[in-house]
Design a protein around this motif. Sequence first.
Motif, PDB file in Angstrom:
ATOM      1  N   LYS A 168     -14.577  12.773 -44.327  1.00 36.12           N
ATOM      2  CA  LYS A 168     -13.957  13.766 -44.983  1.00 36.12           C
ATOM      3  C   LYS A 168     -12.376  13.449 -45.351  1.00 36.12           C
ATOM      4  O   LYS A 168     -11.997  12.589 -45.717  1.00 36.12           O
ATOM      5  N   TRP A 169     -11.662  14.427 -45.988  1.00 35.27           N
ATOM      6  CA  TRP A 169     -10.623  14.834 -46.378  1.00 35.27           C
ATOM      7  C   TRP A 169      -9.687  14.114 -44.951  1.00 35.27           C
ATOM      8  O   TRP A 169      -8.962  13.873 -45.639  1.00 35.27           O
ATOM      9  N   GLN A 170      -9.837  14.756 -43.437  1.00 38.15           N
ATOM     10  CA  GLN A 170      -8.567  14.810 -43.613  1.00 38.15           C
ATOM     11  C   GLN A 170      -9.044  12.812 -42.886  1.00 38.15           C
ATOM     12  O   GLN A 170      -7.642  12.289 -42.768  1.00 38.15           O
ATOM     13  N   GLU A 171      -9.992  12.379 -43.258  1.00 34.00           N
ATOM     14  CA  GLU A 171      -9.539  10.820 -42.640  1.00 34.00           C
ATOM     15  C   GLU A 171      -9.067  10.448 -43.895  1.00 34.00           C
ATOM     16  O   GLU A 171      -8.038   9.273 -44.014  1.00 34.00           O
ATOM     17  N   ASP A 174     -15.938  18.590 -49.119  1.00 32.09           N
ATOM     18  CA  ASP A 174     -16.834  18.450 -48.281  1.00 32.09           C
ATOM     19  C   ASP A 174     -16.327  17.405 -47.747  1.00 32.09           C
ATOM     20  O   ASP A 174     -15.746  16.251 -47.059  1.00 32.09           O
ATOM     21  N   GLU A 175     -16.323  16.205 -48.199  1.00 33.49           N
ATOM     22  CA  GLU A 175     -16.674  14.489 -48.796  1.00 33.49           C
ATOM     23  C   GLU A 175     -15.327  13.670 -49.905  1.00 33.49           C
ATOM     24  O   GLU A 175     -16.412  14.330 -51.125  1.00 33.49           O
ATOM     25  N   GLU A 178      -6.470  20.714 -46.354  1.00 38.76           N
ATOM     26  CA  GLU A 178      -7.579  20.865 -46.862  1.00 38.76           C
ATOM     27  C   GLU A 178      -7.595  20.556 -48.534  1.00 38.76           C
ATOM     28  O   GLU A 178      -6.835  20.884 -49.253  1.00 38.76           O
TER      29      GLU A 178
END
Length: 81
Positions: free
Chosen positions: A2-5, A32-33, A65
């Motif tokens: 995920k982008w947050q990771e 998304d990934e 995002e």
Amino acid sequence: MKWQEVRELFPNQFVLVSILNYHEEEDKKIIDEVAPIRSIPEEKVNKEFFKVEPGNIVYHTSNEECIVHIRKDPLMRVRRI
């Protein structure tokens, strides 16, 4: 991943990532990934941005995002007044 990771692994950096999954909303491609490839030093970002291969993007992790704006007609000229 995920982008947050990716943001946690590479804080406040430009990164080259491969897009694994996305969805479209209106004129946006929402990623998304991704699979991170490597971080990009600031002095080399422009060069990397213009030589990126299809399916990959250079993006900065300060963005919450990962969104790509889609141009419907990239060759259309806009007349400015």
